[in-house]
Design a protein around this motif. Structure first.
Motif, short mmCIF file in Angstrom:
data_model
loop_
_atom_site.label_atom_id
_atom_site.label_comp_id
_atom_site.label_asym_id
_atom_site.label_seq_id
_atom_site.Cartn_x
_atom_site.Cartn_y
_atom_site.Cartn_z
N ALA A 1 0.40 -1.23 -0.02
CA ALA A 1 -0.09 0.18 -0.27
C ALA A 1 0.75 1.38 0.24
O ALA A 1 1.72 1.52 1.03
CB ALA A 1 -0.96 -0.08 0.92
N ASP B 1 -7.29 1.73 -5.06
CA ASP B 1 -8.17 1.39 -3.48
C ASP B 1 -8.97 2.20 -3.97
O ASP B 1 -8.59 3.37 -2.63
CB ASP B 1 -7.37 0.95 -2.92
CG ASP B 1 -7.76 1.23 -1.55
OD1 ASP B 1 -9.09 0.72 -1.35
OD2 ASP B 1 -7.10 1.03 0.12
N ASN C 1 -11.40 -1.20 -6.18
CA ASN C 1 -13.26 -1.68 -5.65
C ASN C 1 -14.26 -1.54 -5.63
O ASN C 1 -14.17 0.44 -5.46
CB ASN C 1 -11.93 -2.36 -4.62
CG ASN C 1 -11.46 -1.28 -3.63
OD1 ASN C 1 -11.07 -0.11 -4.40
ND2 ASN C 1 -10.10 -1.15 -2.70
N VAL D 1 -12.50 -8.08 -0.05
CA VAL D 1 -11.47 -7.48 0.84
C VAL D 1 -12.50 -7.97 2.44
O VAL D 1 -13.27 -7.05 2.37
CB VAL D 1 -11.55 -6.15 1.10
CG1 VAL D 1 -10.48 -5.16 1.45
CG2 VAL D 1 -10.73 -5.21 -0.80
N PRO E 1 -5.93 -7.31 3.70
CA PRO E 1 -5.35 -6.10 4.00
C PRO E 1 -5.22 -6.06 6.14
O PRO E 1 -5.70 -7.35 6.52
CB PRO E 1 -6.18 -4.63 4.22
CG PRO E 1 -6.65 -5.26 3.90
CD PRO E 1 -7.76 -6.53 3.68
N ARG F 1 0.00 -8.18 10.15
CA ARG F 1 1.01 -7.12 10.50
C ARG F 1 1.92 -8.93 10.61
O ARG F 1 1.70 -8.86 11.17
CB ARG F 1 0.19 -6.74 11.70
CG ARG F 1 -0.07 -5.38 12.43
CD ARG F 1 1.03 -4.13 11.44
NE ARG F 1 0.11 -3.27 11.68
CZ ARG F 1 -0.47 -2.85 10.05
NH1 ARG F 1 -0.41 -2.97 9.01
NH2 ARG F 1 -0.74 -1.51 10.04
#
Ligand SMILES: O=C(O)c1cc(=O)[nH]c(=O)n1[C@@H]1O[C@H](COP(=O)(O)O)[C@@H](O)[C@H]1O
Length: 235
Positions: free
Chosen positions: A10, A61, A87, A157, A179, A182
């Motif tokens: 991103a 996006d 999207n 998503v 998304p 981490r």
């Protein structure tokens, strides 16, 4: 060489020069890139063109959410830019999503993948309650993903936390773009429903959207390489 990994970086930067400076450190065989609201608002189609010149496939996006006619037009305009994926928000409803899919189906030439955001990964149950959705994120995600599939879109998503349940409920054809990724030692930032890269793939994610853990790392190329290595994807 086309991208060999599921990673989408991103590029959440305030302007084109910062985004391009980061992209130039990355290898288009190792990742795709995502242009979101901040970068597109400041830089417009020029940034997409530049990223294409660098060899990247681009996920635009902009999470379109409007009446069917307006949204279908926006998705068609994105297709004109030659982006790989675009999207919308699934919350725009059946007629909006069908209009977008039909607009792309009716085009000659390039057709981007069309995905729909279910429940933002920054939201948890209390947040949903405040906006009148009195159910767990998992249930709302499944409901919107099913609707998205019925409308004939390519994918959703969602958080990778929901990926396993979506795979068993909706099968393997729907792309799951996740998304909120981490690595184990990374900070969550404003994300809430987070998952590590490897766990996301094990849960059934198709693509991992990763921003700050790569873009804010001291060495972004190394951060990307570490994640790709964790996934054991050979490039
Ligand atoms: O559609 C998206 O890409 C998206 C949906 C979602 O539910 N959550 C989410 O974080 N995103 C985007 O994914 C990126 C995540 O960035 P990091 O939190 O920095 O990894 C951001 O560009 C968000 O706009």
């Amino acid at each position: 060489m086309p991208c060999q990994t599921p990673v989408i970086v991103a590029l959440d930067f305030p302007d084109m020069s910062a985004a391009v400076a980061l992209a130039e450190q990355l290898d288009p065989a190792q990742c795709r890139v995502k242009v979101g609201k901040e970068l597109f608002t400041s830089s417009g189609p020029a940034v997409i063109e530049r990223l294409h010149q660098l060899g990247f496939e681009v996920f635009l996006d902009l999470k379109f959410h409007d009446i069917p006619n307006t949204t279908a037009g926006a998705v068609s305009a994105a297709a004109e830019l030659g982006v790989w994926m675009v999207n919308v928000h699934a919350g725009g409803g059946r007629r909006m999503m069908e209009a977008c899919r039909e607009a792309l189906d009716g085009r000659r030439g390039h057709r981007p993948l069309l995905t729909a955001v279910t429940v933002l990964t920054s939201l948890e149950q209390e947040d949903l309650l405040e906006v009148g959705v009195d159910i767990e994120p998992m249930v709302q995600v499944q409901r919107l993903a099913r609707l998205t599939q019925e409308c004939g879109l390519d994918g959703v998503v969602c958080s990778a936390r929901e990926a396993k349940a979506l795979r068993s409920a909706l099968g393997n054809d729907l792309l799951l773009v996740t998304p909120g990724i981490r690595p184990v030692d990374a900070v969550a930032d404003d994300q809430r429903r987070i998952v590590t890269p490897l766990q996301a793939i094990e849960n059934g994610s198709s693509y991992l959207v990763i921003g700050r853990p790569i873009t804010k790392a001291p060495d972004p190329a190394q951060a990307l390489a570490d994640i790709v290595a964790e996934l054991s994807v050979s490039v």
